[in-house]
Scaffold this motif. Structure first.
Motif: not given
Lengths: 229, 129, 277
Positions: C69-76
């Motif tokens: 989930f945290n990953l999905t908050q990144t610009l990448w």
């Protein structure tokens, strides 16, 4: 017969066509002549339902244009109508895909007649060859009527000759042709009928042979009389 | 076949005339097939309808004839062929007289000059052959 | 029908190269994103636990477990999604205007095809729709792959495992793009399809009446949107829920169909009688 009956067209406030009427028969070459900007292209667009008219009526063999009509009459505009990234072969395939009236034999004939290379890309063609592809795509359809917008403009002499040759060849056969031009000399002996336009009206229409026979005048003589008076 | 058309005379009339000249000079022989309407239009770069009209005119004048669906042919009627020659000759003479008339040359002088020039032209032609 | 299918495949092929670029950007960016995110988390962890000697338990308390989930908050992750959305919105307009402008005048050909002109409209709408669906399918597959990469890189004890559907549900934007229930799916996409029809009609109004058409087009889109959201606005204004959710949905469906039908009818009329090349 293509009948244009009293059509008017406004672009904003400018009245481009003010009640234009004429007819073009099958088996004849009818030429719309006018100094540039008199709405010749607009008339052809209107016949093909590519632009609305304000008043008047256009009939093709007595009927209003409908989707089936596009297998019966074709328009060859002054601009290329296929995508620039297509090759000539691609553009032919495109036409083959959609038109029942596509005539493969005639398409091949035209390709040879114009000496075109099917693998060439549209975007890389010279102005003359672009015009020839345009003609090829239109003439390869088995239609009754062909509309051509300024097929000779901005094209080198040899291409012009080749295009003029089309008119006497079996490629036109007994079809009805409407052609617009502001330069008559290339086709003076090829046309049956002239419609002179000025300021959005037809100022004179006549049969070329009749004018020569009855009045001893060339098409240019009549144009000079009409436009310079 | 190459014809220089003028723009003021009906093209079909010019085509008929062209055929008459060809017949008179034996470039088209009696019974010879003539090109189809479309072929001729292509050769002369003129409207096929115009050629059609010229052929119709020639057919009516008896210069060409058509049997069934075969290509049209030049007439074999000797009288007709002769009259074409005469017609062209007469036309040429008319034109000649009209232009000479305006210079007002006496007739005898004209005849003399005519003979001289005609022989010169024939000699030249003979010399070439 | 045959023409419609051919036109649709033709329209798809015209955007295909750019579409592949979008797909490539999305794949590369998101996969790099997983690796970068996982690495930076692992680096942080290594630094804190091995260099600063912080116990694992304390680390987890301070830094929290990592999760997809945290990953999905990144610009990448979000960058390429935003790019795709912008590109497709842009293409909704470009798919028409490209045929009028530039050196080619393909619109002549399209309007002169011996088929009902509305087929051109449907083909363009369908190809937009299919491209949207394609990108969504890609995103779903990518989420699974990213989840695998992530689980493979970050040790068990430092991560909160989620299944893809949880990730989606937790994240509102993703939830709209990738609905997790069939009803949502149908509703969102029906609304999307309707919106494309409405915007297309706006474009055709502009193409038919030019300057005047810009206002007509904007006006039409505004009215269509207003009609569609009217029940919701009324309820909000009155501060009362007269309707059950199901009833509201039914009314919205009817209104949506109405707006779509109006757009198709008007577009067909414009293409037949009013369009100008």
């Amino acid at each position: 017969m293509i009948e244009v009956k009293d059509i008017t067209k406004k672009f904003g406030r400018k009245q481009v066509l003010k009640g234009v009427s004429f007819s073009a028969n099958k088996g004849e070459i009818t030429c719309l002549i006018g100094i540039n900007g008199v709405g010749k292209t607009t008339i052809l667009n209107a016949i093909m339902a590519l632009t609305p008219i304000n008043k008047g009526q256009i009939l093709i063999d007595g009927e209003k244009i409908k989707k089936e009509s596009f297998d019966k009459l074709t328009f060859i505009p002054d601009a290329i109508t296929v995508l620039p990234n297509m090759t000539i072969a691609d553009s032919m395939q495109f036409m083959r895909d959609y038109y029942k009236s596509w005539n493969e034999q005639r398409a091949t004939d035209l390709l040879q007649f114009f000496k075109l290379n099917p693998t060439d890309k549209i975007a890389q063609l010279s102005k003359g060859n672009t015009a020839k592809v345009n003609l090829l795509l239109g003439l390869a359809l088995d239609v009754d009527y062909i509309l051509m917008d300024e097929p000779f403009s901005g094209i080198d002499m040899f291409s012009r000759e080749q295009i003029a040759d089309v008119f006497t060849s079996h490629l036109i056969e007994d079809r009805g042709v409407i052609i617009t031009t502001h330069e008559i000399s290339d086709i003076e002996h090829l046309i049956d009928k002239v419609v002179l336009l000025d300021e959005g009206v037809v100022i004179k229409q006549f049969n070329t042979e009749e004018v020569r026979e009855m009045e001893g005048k060339s098409v240019v003589d009549v144009m000079r009389e009409v436009y310079q008076s | 076949m190459k014809v220089n058309f003028n723009n003021r005379d009906p093209v079909y009339v010019q085509v008929v005339r062209h055929f008459k000249e060809q017949i008179a000079t034996n470039k088209l022989e009696p019974g010879q097939e003539i090109p189809s309407r479309r072929e001729l239009a292509g050769q002369l770069k003129i409207n096929p309808n115009t050629v059609q009209r010229a052929y119709k005119e020639m057919e009516e004048q008896g210069l060409i004839y058509t049997e069934r669906n075969l290509p049209s042919k030049i007439t074999r009627d000797e009288e007709m062929l002769q009259s074409v020659r005469e017609e062209l000759l007469l036309e040429a003479v008319h034109a000649f007289i009209a232009s000479v008339h305006s210079i007002q040359v006496p007739f005898d002088e004209l005849v003399e000059l005519l003979r001289e020039k005609y022989e010169e032209a024939s000699d030249e032609k003979g010399g070439q052959q | 029908m045959k023409s419609y299918l051919k036109l649709t495949s033709f329209e798809l092929s015209r955007f295909f190269k750019l579409y592949l670029v979008l797909i490539a950007i999305t794949i590369i960016s998101q996969i790099i994103g997983v690796i970068v995110y996982s690495n930076s988390y692992l680096n942080e962890m290594n630094k804190v636990i091995y260099e600063e000697q912080m116990p694992k338990a304390e680390f987890l308390e301070v830094y929290g477990r990592s999760s997809l989930f945290n990953l999905t908050q990144t610009l990448w992750f979000l960058g390429p999604i935003a790019l795709c959305i912008v590109a497709l919105i842009f293409y909704v307009f470009f798919i028409w205007y490209r045929d009028w402008f530039g050196k080619n005048t393909f619109i002549y050909r399209l309007l002169m095809l011996p088929t009902a002109r509305i087929n051109v409209f449907f083909a363009k709408a369908t190809s937009i729709f299919l491209m949207v669906l394609g990108l969504i399918a890609l995103q779903i597959v990518l989420l699974f792959i990213e989840n695998m990469i992530y689980q493979w890189m970050v040790p068990n004890e430092f991560r909160t495992d989620m299944v893809v559907s949880q990730v989606i549900q937790n994240f509102h934007i993703l939830d709209i793009i990738i609905p997790t229930t069939i009803t949502k799916l149908i509703l969102y996409y029906a609304v999307g399809f309707m919106a494309v029809f409405v915007i297309f009609t706006g474009i055709l109004l502009e193409r038919s009446y030019r300057w005047k058409g810009i206002f007509l087009g904007i006006g039409y889109c505004a009215i269509a949107a207003a009609v569609f959201v009217l029940p919701i606005i009324i309820q909000e204004l009155l501060q009362k829920n007269y309707l059950y959710l199901v009833e509201l949905i039914i009314i919205e469906v009817i209104l949506g169909l109405f707006v779509a039908a109006c757009s198709i009818w008007l577009s067909s009329f414009l293409l037949k009688h009013r369009i100008t090349v």
